[in-house]
Every structure is written in structure tokens, then in C-alpha cells.
Design a protein around this motif. Structure first.
Motif, PDB file in Angstrom:
ATOM      1  N   SER A 136       0.825  -1.215   0.000  1.00 29.18           N
ATOM      2  CA  SER A 136       0.000   0.000   0.000  1.00 29.18           C
ATOM      3  C   SER A 136       0.855   1.260   0.000  1.00 29.18           C
ATOM      4  O   SER A 136       0.475   2.284  -0.578  1.00 29.18           O
ATOM      5  CB  SER A 136      -0.927   0.008   1.222  1.00 29.18           C
ATOM      6  OG  SER A 136      -1.793  -1.094   1.194  1.00 29.18           O
ATOM      7  N   LYS A 137       2.020   1.186   0.638  1.00 33.04           N
ATOM      8  CA  LYS A 137       2.892   2.369   0.705  1.00 33.04           C
ATOM      9  C   LYS A 137       3.398   2.767  -0.679  1.00 33.04           C
ATOM     10  O   LYS A 137       3.478   3.951  -1.011  1.00 33.04           O
ATOM     11  CB  LYS A 137       4.072   2.095   1.641  1.00 33.04           C
ATOM     12  CG  LYS A 137       3.677   2.004   3.101  1.00 33.04           C
ATOM     13  CD  LYS A 137       4.899   1.763   3.981  1.00 33.04           C
ATOM     14  CE  LYS A 137       4.494   1.680   5.451  1.00 33.04           C
ATOM     15  NZ  LYS A 137       5.660   1.408   6.325  1.00 33.04           N
TER      16      LYS A 137
ATOM     17  N   LEU B  63      -6.352  -7.057  -5.467  1.00 32.30           N
ATOM     18  CA  LEU B  63      -5.564  -7.085  -4.232  1.00 32.30           C
ATOM     19  C   LEU B  63      -5.144  -8.521  -3.942  1.00 32.30           C
ATOM     20  O   LEU B  63      -5.978  -9.422  -3.899  1.00 32.30           O
ATOM     21  CB  LEU B  63      -6.401  -6.540  -3.064  1.00 32.30           C
ATOM     22  CG  LEU B  63      -7.005  -5.150  -3.274  1.00 32.30           C
ATOM     23  CD1 LEU B  63      -7.928  -4.797  -2.118  1.00 32.30           C
ATOM     24  CD2 LEU B  63      -5.916  -4.099  -3.413  1.00 32.30           C
ATOM     25  N   PHE B  64      -3.835  -8.727  -3.743  1.00 34.29           N
ATOM     26  CA  PHE B  64      -3.296 -10.071  -3.485  1.00 34.29           C
ATOM     27  C   PHE B  64      -2.665 -10.129  -2.101  1.00 34.29           C
ATOM     28  O   PHE B  64      -1.941  -9.226  -1.703  1.00 34.29           O
ATOM     29  CB  PHE B  64      -2.245 -10.439  -4.545  1.00 34.29           C
ATOM     30  CG  PHE B  64      -2.825 -10.722  -5.892  1.00 34.29           C
ATOM     31  CD1 PHE B  64      -3.228 -11.997  -6.239  1.00 34.29           C
ATOM     32  CD2 PHE B  64      -2.987  -9.697  -6.819  1.00 34.29           C
ATOM     33  CE1 PHE B  64      -3.766 -12.261  -7.485  1.00 34.29           C
ATOM     34  CE2 PHE B  64      -3.533  -9.946  -8.072  1.00 34.29           C
ATOM     35  CZ  PHE B  64      -3.920 -11.232  -8.399  1.00 34.29           C
ATOM     36  N   TRP B  65      -2.955 -11.244  -1.408  1.00 40.13           N
ATOM     37  CA  TRP B  65      -2.384 -11.477  -0.083  1.00 40.13           C
ATOM     38  C   TRP B  65      -1.109 -12.313  -0.203  1.00 40.13           C
ATOM     39  O   TRP B  65      -0.915 -13.048  -1.163  1.00 40.13           O
ATOM     40  CB  TRP B  65      -3.392 -12.216   0.801  1.00 40.13           C
ATOM     41  CG  TRP B  65      -4.550 -11.368   1.227  1.00 40.13           C
ATOM     42  CD1 TRP B  65      -5.395 -10.651   0.420  1.00 40.13           C
ATOM     43  CD2 TRP B  65      -5.004 -11.161   2.556  1.00 40.13           C
ATOM     44  NE1 TRP B  65      -6.343 -10.016   1.158  1.00 40.13           N
ATOM     45  CE2 TRP B  65      -6.137 -10.309   2.483  1.00 40.13           C
ATOM     46  CE3 TRP B  65      -4.592 -11.607   3.811  1.00 40.13           C
ATOM     47  CZ2 TRP B  65      -6.842  -9.897   3.615  1.00 40.13           C
ATOM     48  CZ3 TRP B  65      -5.293 -11.208   4.931  1.00 40.13           C
ATOM     49  CH2 TRP B  65      -6.405 -10.356   4.832  1.00 40.13           C
TER      50      TRP B  65
ATOM     51  N   ILE C 232      -9.435   2.158  -0.194  1.00 37.40           N
ATOM     52  CA  ILE C 232      -9.792   3.564   0.031  1.00 37.40           C
ATOM     53  C   ILE C 232      -8.829   4.484  -0.705  1.00 37.40           C
ATOM     54  O   ILE C 232      -9.240   5.461  -1.353  1.00 37.40           O
ATOM     55  CB  ILE C 232      -9.792   3.878   1.544  1.00 37.40           C
ATOM     56  CG1 ILE C 232     -10.927   3.118   2.237  1.00 37.40           C
ATOM     57  CG2 ILE C 232      -9.934   5.376   1.793  1.00 37.40           C
ATOM     58  CD1 ILE C 232     -10.889   3.191   3.750  1.00 37.40           C
ATOM     59  N   LEU C 233      -7.541   4.166  -0.620  1.00 36.29           N
ATOM     60  CA  LEU C 233      -6.522   4.990  -1.289  1.00 36.29           C
ATOM     61  C   LEU C 233      -6.725   4.989  -2.801  1.00 36.29           C
ATOM     62  O   LEU C 233      -6.613   6.030  -3.463  1.00 36.29           O
ATOM     63  CB  LEU C 233      -5.130   4.453  -0.935  1.00 36.29           C
ATOM     64  CG  LEU C 233      -3.929   5.208  -1.516  1.00 36.29           C
ATOM     65  CD1 LEU C 233      -3.916   6.658  -1.026  1.00 36.29           C
ATOM     66  CD2 LEU C 233      -2.627   4.515  -1.119  1.00 36.29           C
ATOM     67  N   TYR C 234      -7.033   3.840  -3.368  1.00 34.38           N
ATOM     68  CA  TYR C 234      -7.254   3.727  -4.812  1.00 34.38           C
ATOM     69  C   TYR C 234      -8.465   4.554  -5.248  1.00 34.38           C
ATOM     70  O   TYR C 234      -8.422   5.273  -6.251  1.00 34.38           O
ATOM     71  CB  TYR C 234      -7.445   2.256  -5.183  1.00 34.38           C
ATOM     72  CG  TYR C 234      -7.913   2.023  -6.599  1.00 34.38           C
ATOM     73  CD1 TYR C 234      -7.010   2.052  -7.662  1.00 34.38           C
ATOM     74  CD2 TYR C 234      -9.263   1.775  -6.872  1.00 34.38           C
ATOM     75  CE1 TYR C 234      -7.433   1.839  -8.962  1.00 34.38           C
ATOM     76  CE2 TYR C 234      -9.690   1.563  -8.175  1.00 34.38           C
ATOM     77  CZ  TYR C 234      -8.776   1.601  -9.211  1.00 34.38           C
ATOM     78  OH  TYR C 234      -9.199   1.404 -10.498  1.00 34.38           O
TER      79      TYR C 234
ATOM     80  N   LYS D 120      -7.038  -7.562   6.830  1.00 33.49           N
ATOM     81  CA  LYS D 120      -8.210  -6.880   6.284  1.00 33.49           C
ATOM     82  C   LYS D 120      -8.023  -5.362   6.339  1.00 33.49           C
ATOM     83  O   LYS D 120      -8.538  -4.627   5.492  1.00 33.49           O
ATOM     84  CB  LYS D 120      -9.467  -7.274   7.073  1.00 33.49           C
ATOM     85  CG  LYS D 120      -9.948  -8.696   6.835  1.00 33.49           C
ATOM     86  CD  LYS D 120     -10.552  -8.833   5.441  1.00 33.49           C
ATOM     87  CE  LYS D 120     -11.101 -10.235   5.226  1.00 33.49           C
ATOM     88  NZ  LYS D 120     -11.618 -10.396   3.838  1.00 33.49           N
ATOM     89  N   GLU D 121      -7.264  -4.903   7.336  1.00 29.41           N
ATOM     90  CA  GLU D 121      -7.023  -3.463   7.481  1.00 29.41           C
ATOM     91  C   GLU D 121      -6.219  -2.926   6.301  1.00 29.41           C
ATOM     92  O   GLU D 121      -6.563  -1.893   5.716  1.00 29.41           O
ATOM     93  CB  GLU D 121      -6.281  -3.183   8.793  1.00 29.41           C
ATOM     94  CG  GLU D 121      -7.126  -3.315  10.049  1.00 29.41           C
ATOM     95  CD  GLU D 121      -7.424  -4.759  10.407  1.00 29.41           C
ATOM     96  OE1 GLU D 121      -6.693  -5.660   9.923  1.00 29.41           O
ATOM     97  OE2 GLU D 121      -8.404  -4.995  11.152  1.00 29.41           O
ATOM     98  N   THR D 122      -5.134  -3.641   5.939  1.00 29.33           N
ATOM     99  CA  THR D 122      -4.312  -3.181   4.814  1.00 29.33           C
ATOM    100  C   THR D 122      -5.088  -3.268   3.501  1.00 29.33           C
ATOM    101  O   THR D 122      -4.910  -2.440   2.606  1.00 29.33           O
ATOM    102  CB  THR D 122      -3.027  -4.022   4.715  1.00 29.33           C
ATOM    103  OG1 THR D 122      -3.366  -5.417   4.640  1.00 29.33           O
ATOM    104  CG2 THR D 122      -2.132  -3.796   5.913  1.00 29.33           C
TER     105      THR D 122
END
Length: 548
Positions: A343-344, A402-404, A386-388, A378-380
């Protein structure tokens, strides 16, 4: 005569008085006892009333236990109460630090006979008590190994031997992962090992293990992969059917049934014109995909797009660090994947978007996919979404994936080519493993050997090894040791030594360094050459321990 009769009359009257006094006392005591019994009865009635009230409350929660005896002929026979389920503990040992045995232990815990399955990694090396005690406390032991293990099975004889001694051969199993991968040296050495010929073994592949233990994670990963394919197919207009030689989507059947439903509902049926196109025309409509990534973390994505599964959709894949001259001009057959390792990095890219916004605006939104990788909660995931949505990049592109971390740890590439038969074989192999556990776990442990009478022979004073005598007489050795007999060895009366040895079934030769040095045997001025020979010949070397 008159005086005598008068005396007898007096005595009789005194006796009558005594009896009447006794009766009075007795009646008083009887009255007190009656009063006490009345009070006790009242107390019992009060307690009984309290109990009745408690029973009324408890009966609303718990069903009453009805006892049927032979004296109750009018009560119908009731089915016997269900027996409490007996639970067992399973221990898994391995010289491999990975998630595989952890997932296996979690999966086995869900079995109806196993209430606990724990895993102990023997690497890095631990104290013996860290694994010997759990072995003794468990119902059975499973050894897990793979070509990646730091210590392979043929080097684990010490652990295998101890487990068999405590649990018995039937209650020790071996499971090997990816036995057909890697060099053949370890396979040859393990095949020659004595334990390989006596222990029950099971073999399973990484793909099969992933499907059994991480099915939900795999399904999530496969769904995201198919979303990428769906996006690219939607761009090109080709029909949802891989090229000849590639895996067909319909072949997955039950393995990815849930994913197929999602995919079928989202993909439009190709038009007649598209169906009539020749393979050559379809090949010309394959896409060029550019992965914009500043790190090598995206290598897995490039490998995925170059796999057989995307053969009919993707023509070429390139990874570029920045959107510069390497990027060809916008066409209908060009797709861009903006890859962010976390995310950063997405936040950093969005803050410097002015440099790339112009280039991205030349492409259609449907041709731009944003991938955020290595999420761990789930937070990340929520933060990245939200950022996107708030950033300009969300307006320039249409798709966010989104990939874990754990999703990429599975063997998803192999699973893309699976069919129903492969899935059934995996389930069958795992079931055979579970059945073997359930069959053996209920068997009792082998009886522990009885040591009998232990003799401690030494030239030291008995006070030097009093701690050892106390230990052997402790509750820990109660079931193994009948008696402990210390014996002082001197150079005289050697017949007494012979006689003492013959009365023992186990011998300990004790020596302390406080006597100067460790000159036990086979050295100059050795102290116990002759004694060791006698002990070994009479008791056997298995029943002799040297302690110093």
C-alpha cells in the motif's frame, strides 16, 4: 425383726426414688432429643425446599437424568446414554521450518477423533526435553519431511527410534512431501534405512496438500487469476476458451465450481462473427501486456501471464520500471498493469502521478489494471481500496486487484491445469492418511519395560551418589524399579561383588571426578576394568550404565 423389716422398707423406698429420678432424667433427655429431631426435621425440610427450588431452575436448563432399575416395571426401556467421546493427541515432528506442517496439524485437528494436533520444529536444535516429553504425552507421532527439510529422514534415526520405543512401531507414521522432486540421493539412502522398511509411509504433492489444507485460500487466488483473464478477454473480444493444448476452463469442474459460476455470469457470450474467426485471427488479437514495477516482486505476475493458461490471450509480457519510451503507443491490444508491492508504494506513486498521468490518460480505462500485492490483513486491504478510490489513479483505471502474501505461497499455477480426477485423487490420498491415523490412534502404547532391582557399584562413598538413589526411588521410577542396592567395591572379598551383581537385573557403575580423574577403564591405573567385564557378562551390556 421389726427393725430389719423397717430397714428393708427404707431401702426399697430409696430405690424407688432413684428409679423415678432416672426416669425423670431419661424423659428429660428424650424430650430434648425429640426437640432436636423436630428442629433437625425442620432444617431438613428447609434445605429440601431450597434444593427443590434449585432443581426447578436447573431442570429448565438441563434434562433430568432418569435412572431405570429392575424395580421400575412400569417404566419403559430407554436407550442407553451416549458415551463420552474419547479424544486423542497427535504430535507432528519435522526438521523443516515452513507453513506446510502447521496447516496439516490444523487440518488434522478438525478430525472427529483428534482433539489436538501440535507441531514441533526440531530446527533450530532444541533441548531433548522439548520433544521427548511431548512424545510421551501424545497418542501417536507423525514425522513430516520434504526435499527442503534441513535434516532428511535417514538422518533422523534418533528421533524415530525414541518415538518407536515409547509409542510402538504401529503408532509412528511418516508423510513425505514432493518425494519425486529433487535429487535421488536422499531417496536411495532413505530406502536403505531400516525405518523405511518398517514404518507406514504416505506421499503427497505440494499441490495436493494445498488443495486439502488451504482450499479457501486457493479458491480466492484462482478467482483473482480468472478475473485478470476475464479483463483481458473482455478487451480483446475473444471467446472464453483457451487455445489448443492449453487447459480448458470447463475442465476444472467441481474443483473450481464456485469460481466458474462467478466467471460465467460476468463474461458475455461471444458473437457469431467472433466465433467464425479463424485461429490465426484470434492469435493476432492477443494482447501485449506491460507490467510497470520498480521491484522484482512482480516476477510471479509475469510468470503467471506467460503460463499456458494465458496462452490464447497474452501475446507478450514485459516488465518496465517506469512509463517511458519502452512503452509502446496506446492500442486496443495493449494492456498496462500498474504493480505495487504494498500500500505504501501505491501511496508514493499516487503522490507523483503528475509525471505519469499524461501517459496513462492516452490509454482507455479498461486497458489499465492496478495490482496491490503482499497484503497481510483486512485493514491493509481496506486501506489500499480507500486509497485507490480517492486517488486520481482510480479515475484513470477501471480494475483493482488485491493479493495477499499467503495466496502466492500456494501452488496455484499447477492447480490451474487440474481436473476433477486430480482433485478426487488428492482427497482420496488424504483420506487414506486420516484413516491410518484413526486406526492406530486407539491402540494402547506398548508396556514399558520393568527394570527390577538396580545395583549401584562404586569405589566412592554412598553419600556421593545419594541423589541417584533418591531419584531411582522417586515416584517417577516407581513402576520400573523394584529396589535399589548400593555396593562399595574394594580390592578384598571379590566374591561379595559377584554375589551382589547376581542379585541385580540392572547395574550402574558410578564414578566421581572428585577422586582425581576419569580413569575408569582402558587407561593406566584404571579402576574398573575387571568390574565392567563382570557386570557386562552377568547383566548384559544393555543393562549396564556408566555414570560419572
Amino acid at each position: 425383726m421389726e427393725s430389719q423389716s423397717q430397714g428393708e422398707a427404707n431401702r426399697k423406698s430409696q430405690n424407688v426414688k432413684r428409679l423415678s429420678n432416672t426416669d425423670a432424667i431419661t424423659s428429660q433427655e428424650t424430650g430434648k432429643e425429640k426437640a432436636k429431631s423436630l428442629n433437625t426435621g425442620k432444617q431438613k425440610e428447609t434445605k429440601q425446599k431450597k434444593r427443590n427450588k434449585m432443581n426447578k431452575v436447573s431442570n429448565q436448563i438441563l434434562e433430568p437424568v432418569i435412572t431405570v432399575t429392575t424395580r421400575d416395571p412400569d417404566v419403559k426401556d430407554r436407550p442407553p446414554e451416549k458415551k463420552r467421546r474419547q479424544c486423542f493427541k497427535v504430535l507432528m515432528l519435522s526438521w523443516e521450518v515452513s507453513l506446510n506442517p502447521i496447516y496439516m496439524a490444523a487440518c488434522l485437528t478438525n478430525d472427529n477423533k483428534i482433539n489436538d494436533c501440535s507441531y514441533i520444529a526440531l530446527s533450530p536444535p532444541t533441548k531433548d526435553s522439548d520433544w521427548t516429553t511431548p512424545i510421551e504425552q501424545s497418542s501417536m507421532v507423525i514425522f513430516y519431511s520434504s526435499p527442503k527439510s534441513k535434516k532428511l529422514l535417514y538422518k533422523m534415526e534418533r528421533y524415530l527410534d525414541y518415538s518407536i520405543t515409547k509409542k510402538g512401531q504401529e503408532k509412528v507414521l511418516v508423510i513425505i512431501l514432493d518425494a519425486d522432486i529433487g535429487n535421488t540421493e536422499w531417496k536411495t539412502k532413505w530406502a536403505e534405512n531400516k525405518f523405511s522398511k518398517t514404518l507406514k509411509q504416505f506421499r503427497i504433492s505440494q499441490t495436493e496438500l494445498d488443495w486439502i489444507t488451504r482450499k479457501d485460500i486457493l479458491q480466492e487466488m484462482l478467482e483473482k487469476i480468472k478475473q485478470i483473464r476475464k479483463f483481458l478477454i473482455g478487451f480483446t473480444g475473444t471467446q472464453e476458451k483457451p487455445a489448443e493444448g492449453g487447459p480448458s476452463v470447463s475442465s476444472e469442474n467441481k474443483v473450481t465450481k464456485k469460481i466458474q459460476k462467478t466467471e460465467k455470469s460476468a463474461i458475455k457470450k461471444p458473437s457469431k462473427e467472433e466465433e467464425q474467426k479463424s485461429p490465426k485471427e484470434n492469435a493476432e488479437m492477443r494482447r501485449n501486456v506491460y507490467i510497470v514495477s520498480s521491484k522484482s516482486d512482480s516476477d510471479w505476475l509475469q510468470t503467471l501471464l506467460q503460463s499456458l493458461y494465458f496462452k490464447d490471450v497474452v501475446k507478450d509480457v514485459k516488465t518496465i520500471v517506469t512509463m517511458d519510451s519502452e512503452l509502446e503507443g496506446p492500442t486496443d491490444l495493449t494492456s498496462i498493469i500498474l504493480y505495487f508491492s504494498n500500500s505504501k508504494s501505491l501511496s508514493s506513486f499516487c503522490s507523483q502521478l503528475e509525471n505519469n498521468a499524461t501517459l496513462l490518460s492516452n490509454f482507455e480505462k479498461k486497458n489499465i489494471i492496478v495490482v496491490v500485492d503482499n497484503l497481510d490483513s483486512k485493514e491493509t486491504e481496506k486501506e489500499a481500496t480507500i486509497l485507490y478510490n480517492k486517488s486520481p489513479i482510480g479515475k484513470l483505471s477501471r480494475h483493482l486487484l488485491l493479493f495477499w502474501k499467503e495466496e502466492k505461497e500456494t501452488n496455484y499455477l499447477k492447480l490451474l491445469t487440474w481436473n476433477e480426477k486430480a482433485a478426487e485423487e488428492a482427497v482420496g490420498r488424504w483420506k487414506a492418511f486420516q484413516d491410518a491415523i484413526n486406526l492406530r490412534i486407539v491402540q494402547p502404547d506398548p508396556p514399558r519395560p520393568k527394570i527390577g532391582t538396580v545395583g549401584i557399584f562404586s569405589r566412592s562413598a554412598e553419600s556421593d551418589y545419594a541423589w541417584l538413589v533418591t531419584l531411582l526411588k522417586s515416584p517417577k521410577f516407581l513402576n520400573f524399579v523394584d529396589d535399589v542396592r548400593p555396593f562399595y567395591i574394594s580390592n578384598k572379598k571379590y566374591e561379595d561383588f559377584y554375589q551382589a551383581v547376581s542379585k541385580c537385573s540392572f547395574g550402574i557403575l558410578y564414578h566421581t571426578k572428585n577422586r582425581g580423574r576419569v580413569n575408569i577403564t582402558n587407561v593406566t591405573d584404571s579402576l574398573y576394568d575387571r568390574e565392567i567385564e563382570v557386570l557386562s557378562s552377568v547383566l548384559g551390556k544393555e543393562s549396564l550404565v556408566n555414570q560419572w
